[in-house]
Motif scaffolding. Structure first.
Motif, mmCIF file in Angstrom:
data_model
loop_
_atom_site.group_PDB
_atom_site.id
_atom_site.type_symbol
_atom_site.label_atom_id
_atom_site.label_comp_id
_atom_site.label_asym_id
_atom_site.label_seq_id
_atom_site.Cartn_x
_atom_site.Cartn_y
_atom_site.Cartn_z
ATOM 1 N N ILE A 67 0.879 -1.168 0.000
ATOM 2 C CA ILE A 67 0.000 0.000 0.000
ATOM 3 C C ILE A 67 0.910 1.209 0.000
ATOM 4 C CG2 ILE A 67 -1.794 1.252 1.253
ATOM 5 C CD1 ILE A 67 -2.529 -1.471 2.584
ATOM 6 N N HIS A 68 0.768 2.075 -0.984
ATOM 7 C CA HIS A 68 1.683 3.210 -1.132
ATOM 8 C C HIS A 68 0.986 4.521 -0.758
ATOM 9 C CE1 HIS A 68 4.617 0.629 -3.071
ATOM 10 N NE2 HIS A 68 3.611 0.118 -3.761
ATOM 11 N N LEU A 69 1.389 5.077 0.374
ATOM 12 C CA LEU A 69 0.887 6.383 0.807
ATOM 13 C C LEU A 69 1.799 7.466 0.256
ATOM 14 C CD1 LEU A 69 0.081 5.847 4.602
ATOM 15 C CD2 LEU A 69 -1.513 5.881 2.703
ATOM 16 N N ASP A 70 1.220 8.598 -0.142
ATOM 17 C CA ASP A 70 2.019 9.726 -0.623
ATOM 18 C C ASP A 70 2.618 10.533 0.515
ATOM 19 O OD1 ASP A 70 1.465 9.071 -3.259
ATOM 20 O OD2 ASP A 70 -0.334 10.316 -3.317
ATOM 21 N N ALA A 71 2.006 10.475 1.666
ATOM 22 C CA ALA A 71 2.438 11.261 2.823
ATOM 23 C C ALA A 71 2.888 10.310 3.933
ATOM 24 C CB ALA A 71 1.284 12.130 3.310
ATOM 25 N N PRO A 72 3.555 10.836 4.965
ATOM 26 C CA PRO A 72 3.981 9.984 6.080
ATOM 27 C C PRO A 72 2.822 9.301 6.808
ATOM 28 C CG PRO A 72 5.135 12.071 6.146
ATOM 29 C CD PRO A 72 4.093 12.194 5.077
ATOM 30 N N ALA A 73 1.661 9.898 6.774
ATOM 31 C CA ALA A 73 0.464 9.305 7.391
ATOM 32 C C ALA A 73 -0.698 9.501 6.438
ATOM 33 C CB ALA A 73 0.174 9.962 8.727
#
Length: 164
Positions: A67-73
């Protein structure tokens, strides 16, 4: 700075810390009382700590997915089955989700190729390790924004494990 002024400043800072802690406790109590129940599949390990007593290290099945998040959270959307077991459906926001779905806040892993769910440990009363070794799900209370709190562990039948 005069001693009286210093003392007043110290007392004001102490009061601010106590108010902040009290507000935080009240906030978590409200989440525990009114949050929706969501179960996440887990993989427990290491049920002993010499310093803390008995505990279980937790790893969640959703953390094994790419799962790839663009932000740290960020927030993921979980699809809930009839037992309220959540499975990753997609990345999402906290507002737009369909019936049978729940927003859930996560953090990006250091490598950026997955997510991590907190907490990673569950403390329990000494001598209960055999009982909690049967745990297959983490029980969370989740609010509308996806903020969550681990409140227990459940067995393979999604029943909460209650100590004797």
């Amino acid at each position: 700075m005069r001693p009286v002024m210093r003392r007043a400043l110290f007392l004001a800072a102490g009061l601010a810390v106590l108010v902040t802690l009290g507000w935080s406790v009240r906030d978590f109590e409200a989440l525990t009382a009114s949050g929706d129940v969501v179960l996440l599949e887990l993989a427990p390990a290491d049920p002993r700590s010499l310093i803390q007593g008995d505990y279980m290290r937790l790893a969640y099945a959703v953390e094994r997915q790419e799962i790839h998040l663009d932000a740290p959270a960020g927030t993921i959307i979980l699809g809930l089955d009839e037992r309220r077991i959540g499975r990753f459906r997609r990345l999402g926001s906290t507002v737009a989700h369909a019936p049978g779905e729940k927003a859930f806040r996560v953090r990006r892993t250091a490598s950026g190729d997955g997510v991590t769910v907190e907490p990673h440990s569950f403390l329990f009363q000494e001598g209960q390790a055999d009982l909690y070794a049967k745990a297959r799900y983490g029980i969370f209370r989740v609010d509308a924004s996806g903020r969550h709190l681990l409140v227990g562990l459940a067995d393979a039948d999604a029943r909460k494990i209650e100590p004797r």
